[in-house]
Design an enzyme around this catalytic site. Structure first.
Site, mmCIF file in Angstrom:
data_model
loop_
_atom_site.group_PDB
_atom_site.id
_atom_site.type_symbol
_atom_site.label_atom_id
_atom_site.label_comp_id
_atom_site.label_asym_id
_atom_site.label_seq_id
_atom_site.Cartn_x
_atom_site.Cartn_y
_atom_site.Cartn_z
ATOM 1 C CG HIS A 34 -1.725 -1.035 1.459
ATOM 2 N ND1 HIS A 34 -1.962 -1.961 2.312
ATOM 3 C CD2 HIS A 34 -2.940 -1.454 0.729
ATOM 4 C CE1 HIS A 34 -2.759 -2.916 2.458
ATOM 5 N NE2 HIS A 34 -3.740 -2.448 1.274
ATOM 6 C CD GLN A 145 -0.694 -5.938 -12.939
ATOM 7 O OE1 GLN A 145 -1.056 -4.804 -13.483
ATOM 8 N NE2 GLN A 145 -1.077 -7.226 -13.520
ATOM 9 C CG ASP A 147 -6.029 -6.877 -5.656
ATOM 10 O OD1 ASP A 147 -6.811 -7.861 -5.272
ATOM 11 O OD2 ASP A 147 -5.384 -6.103 -5.068
HETATM 12 P P1 AMP Z 1 -6.520 -3.523 -0.490
HETATM 13 O O1 AMP Z 1 -6.505 -2.885 0.950
HETATM 14 O O2 AMP Z 1 -6.318 -5.140 -0.262
HETATM 15 O O3 AMP Z 1 -7.956 -3.234 -0.890
HETATM 16 O O4 AMP Z 1 -5.528 -2.816 -1.430
HETATM 17 C C1 AMP Z 1 -5.858 -1.451 -1.658
HETATM 18 C C2 AMP Z 1 -4.877 -1.337 -2.915
HETATM 19 O O5 AMP Z 1 -3.468 -1.834 -2.494
HETATM 20 C C3 AMP Z 1 -5.340 -2.119 -4.246
HETATM 21 O O6 AMP Z 1 -5.178 -1.284 -5.147
HETATM 22 C C4 AMP Z 1 -4.303 -3.454 -4.342
HETATM 23 O O7 AMP Z 1 -4.076 -3.760 -5.537
HETATM 24 C C5 AMP Z 1 -3.055 -2.690 -3.686
HETATM 25 N N1 AMP Z 1 -2.158 -3.627 -3.277
HETATM 26 C C6 AMP Z 1 -2.425 -4.478 -2.385
HETATM 27 N N2 AMP Z 1 -1.485 -5.487 -2.009
HETATM 28 C C7 AMP Z 1 -0.290 -5.071 -2.865
HETATM 29 C C8 AMP Z 1 1.087 -5.191 -3.244
HETATM 30 N N3 AMP Z 1 1.630 -6.427 -2.464
HETATM 31 N N4 AMP Z 1 1.810 -4.544 -4.058
HETATM 32 C C9 AMP Z 1 1.119 -3.433 -4.589
HETATM 33 N N5 AMP Z 1 -0.134 -3.256 -4.351
HETATM 34 C C10 AMP Z 1 -0.857 -3.566 -3.677
#
Ligand code: AMP
Length: 278
Positions: A34, A145, A147
Site C-alpha cells: 500500500h 497490479q 489485483d
Molecule cells: P486492499 O487494501 O487490499 O484493498 O488494497 C488496496 C490497494 O493496494 C489495491 O489497489 C491493491 O491492489 C493494492 N495492493 C495490495 N497489495 C499490494 C502489493 N503487494 N503490492 C502493490 N499493491 C498492492
C-alpha cells in the site's frame, strides 16, 4: 495529515487541496505494498488522499468481512511520514445510508476469474470506487497490479462513466521469498506461510517456459497447476492465462498475457499474478 470521517468534513478539506490530487483507495491494515502506491501518488501529485474503508458490499456472504484485519491506529502511524494530506475513513453507514440502492456493474470484464469465483464482488468494488471518485474528485487514482482484474474493471468503469481521471497501476510488492504482500497474509500459520511461496514459484516457472518459447497456454496452465499440486497444503481454485484488458482466456500467446491464480492455503484464499511479455 488530516484524518476525517464524515462527507461534510471531506468536502471541506478537499476544497483546500492543491491539484492534481492523487487518491489511493485501501481497505486498511496497510503494508509496504500500500505504501508503495502512496509514495507514487505523492511523487506525481500535489496532494495525496488515502481512503481506508473495509467495503462490506464486495464481500460474499461466506467471506471474511467480520474477520478482515483492521488497525486504524497503526495505519495512521504508517501514513504519517509519507506526506499524505488527507485520510478518509468513513463508516459503513456513511457510505451506504439506510435505503441504499444504487450500484455500478461493469459487465464482461467482471465476469471471469475473480468475478466467477466471487459473484457480486466487482459490483461492490466498482460501486465503492465510483463513490470514492465522486466524493474525492481525484485527477489520478492508484491501484495495485496485485489485483489485476480489479484494475481492469476500474479502468473500464472510469472510461465508461467519463470520470476525468487517470487510473495508475503500480507493481506488486513482494516479501523476500516472493510471496505477494497482502493484508490477508496475517491469517497464515507458519506452516502455511512457508507453503504460500508456491504461488510465486508456479508463476515464475511458467514465465521461464514462456521465455524459452512456450506459447501454448494449455501447457502454461498445466505447468502452473502441476507446481501448485506439488504442495499438499495448497488447493488451487483456478489458474489462468488471459488477455490483460478483457480477462478472456487465450489459446496462444501472441503478445502479452496475464498469468493469474487463486489458491487456498488452508482456509486463506490468496491471489497472485504476473504479466508475460513485458
Ligand atoms: P486492499 O487494501 O487490499 O484493498 O488494497 C488496496 C490497494 O493496494 C489495491 O489497489 C491493491 O491492489 C493494492 N495492493 C495490495 N497489495 C499490494 C502489493 N503487494 N503490492 C502493490 N499493491 C498492492
Amino acid at each position: 495529515m488530516k484524518t476525517i470521517i464524515t462527507l461534510d468534513e471531506l468536502r471541506n478539506a478537499r476544497q483546500m487541496l492543491k491539484g492534481p490530487v492523487g487518491l489511493v483507495p485501501t481497505m486498511g491494515f496497510l503494508h509496504a505494498g500500500h505504501i508503495s502506491l502512496v509514495r507514487q501518488a505523492h511523487q506525481e501529485c500535489a496532494s495525496t488522499v488515502v481512503s481506508i474503508f473495509v467495503n462490506p458490499t464486495q464481500f460474499g456472504p461466506k467471506e471474511d468481512l467480520a474477520a478482515y484485519p483492521r488497525d486504524l491506529k497503526h495505519d495512521l502511524a504508517l501514513l504519517t511520514p509519507e506526506g499524505v494530506d488527507l485520510v478518509w475513513a468513513p463508516t459503513p453507514e456513511i457510505m451506504y445510508p439506510a435505503g441504499y440502492q444504487t450500484w455500478v456493474t461493469v459487465d464482461e470484464v467482471s465476469q471471469p476469474l475473480e468475478g466467477g469465483m466471487r459473484p457480486g464482488h466487482f459490483r461492490g468494488v466498482a460501486t465503492v470506487v465510483a463513490k470514492l471518485f465522486n466524493a474525492i474528485q481525484p485527477q489520478k487514482a492508484y491501484f495495485g497490479q496485485k489485483d489485476a482484474q480489479q484494475a481492469a474493471v476500474i479502468r473500464r468503469m472510469a472510461l465508461d462513466l467519463h470520470f476525468p481521471l487517470e487510473v495508475v497501476v503500480c507493481p506488486t510488492l513482494r516479501e523476500p521469498d516472493g510471496l505477494a504482500m497482502s493484508s490477508r497474509n496475517v491469517y497464515l500459520s507458519s506452516e502455511e506461510r512457508r507453503a504460500a511461496t508456491i504461488l510465486y514459484r508456479s508463476l515464475t516457472t511458467a514465465r521461464n517456459a514462456f521465455e524459452q518459447g512456450e506459447r501454448d497456454t494449455s501447457h502454461i496452465r498445466a505447468i502452473m497447476m502441476d507446481i501448485l499440486n506439488s504442495e499438499p497444503v495448497a488447493r488451487p481454485q483456478y489458474v489462468s492465462c488471459a488477455d490483460l484488458n478483457t480477462m478472456q482466456e487465450l489459446e496462444i500467446i501472441t503478445d502479452r498475457a496475464l498469468l493469474s491464480m487463486a489458491v487456498y492455503i488452508g482456509k486463506t484464499r490468496l491471489i497472485d499474478n504476473i504479466i508475460l511479455g513485458e
